[in-house]
Design an enzyme around this catalytic site. Structure first.
Site, short mmCIF file in Angstrom:
data_model
loop_
_atom_site.label_atom_id
_atom_site.label_comp_id
_atom_site.label_asym_id
_atom_site.label_seq_id
_atom_site.Cartn_x
_atom_site.Cartn_y
_atom_site.Cartn_z
N GLU A 1 32.51 -92.22 -55.01
CA GLU A 1 32.36 -91.50 -55.54
C GLU A 1 30.94 -91.43 -56.34
O GLU A 1 30.54 -91.09 -56.51
CB GLU A 1 33.46 -91.15 -56.53
CG GLU A 1 34.75 -90.23 -55.39
CD GLU A 1 36.05 -90.47 -56.92
OE1 GLU A 1 35.67 -90.31 -57.29
OE2 GLU A 1 36.40 -89.76 -55.75
N GLU B 1 45.87 -110.87 -51.93
CA GLU B 1 45.78 -110.75 -54.20
C GLU B 1 46.12 -112.39 -54.87
O GLU B 1 45.31 -112.16 -55.74
CB GLU B 1 47.03 -109.57 -54.91
CG GLU B 1 48.37 -110.35 -54.98
CD GLU B 1 49.04 -109.03 -55.55
OE1 GLU B 1 49.25 -108.90 -56.71
OE2 GLU B 1 48.85 -108.29 -54.71
#
Length: 220
Positions: free
Chosen positions: A84, A115
């Site tokens: 963004e 992960e």
């Protein structure tokens, strides 16, 4: 075996023990009350967030990049905040970079096992040519994600400043970073579902870091 009950993010919330028998209004009221607690937890770490803003601004001013890295919800929030920045501030997408364990596919669909690899975290930074001019921000709700630990350790060895954002105090990623930001929003309404308060807290802090840094370098 790791004792998850030691982590506040994984504990039972006494205020939502009867969640399954609540009315819809009781559910949203309870969640709203807990969200307020999450916001309050951020208030206690504002000095550390302010330092993170200064470090990010200094990094960008000297031609470096800011990397966010995490897994699952934490990783998605980092990628979201990074993505963004170009439309909001008119900057290059190369300035704020979001990395998620498992790559872009993991943003939509979980990539099992990604992960759990410290080496994967280090490799993702190596592949992007990490240098000592850059800043690495590691995100993990519980504060123990190996992918993030590996990335932070590699970043420090490279000479980067490093920041950890976790929702438990004394976190492993906090110990691996130069700066630990560790708000404690407490147990989730839905036990262990750290996309809730922990996710909210991480998003609030990322909002502050990216917006504050862009203000500092004159991009607003």
């Amino acid at each position: 075996m790791l004792d998850l009950t030691k982590f506040t993010t994984e504990q039972r919330n006494q205020r939502s023990m009867d969640l399954d028998t609540m009315t819809s209004l009781q559910i949203v009221t309870t969640m709203n009350d807990e969200d307020f607690r999450a916001v309050q937890s951020v208030t206690k770490v504002l000095p550390q967030v302010a330092t993170a803003i200064d470090w990010a601004a200094e990094t960008l001013e000297r031609g470096g990049r800011v990397f966010y890295m995490g897994a699952g919800t934490s990783g998605r929030l980092g990628v979201l905040d990074a993505s963004e920045c170009p439309p909001t501030f008119g900057v290059s997408p190369d300035l704020i970079v979001g990395l998620i364990a498992g790559g872009e596919t993991a943003f939509i669909k979980a990539v099992e096992g990604a992960e759990d690899s410290e080496e994967l975290g280090a490799n993702d930074l190596r592949e992007r040519g990490l240098s000592d001019k850059d800043l690495v921000v590691g995100l993990a709700a519980s504060g123990r994600t190996p992918y993030v630990v590996g990335g932070l350790v590699h970043a420090k060895a490279t000479g980067c400043k490093t920041i950890a954002i976790a929702c438990n105090q004394g976190s492993k990623i906090g110990e691996s970073a130069d700066l630990a930001i560790e708000p404690v929003p407490g147990p989730e309404v839905l036990t262990g579902s750290t996309r809730l308060k922990a996710g909210t807290v991480q998003k609030l802090i990322l909002n502050m870091i990216s917006t504050g840094a862009m203000v500092k370098i004159g991009k607003v």
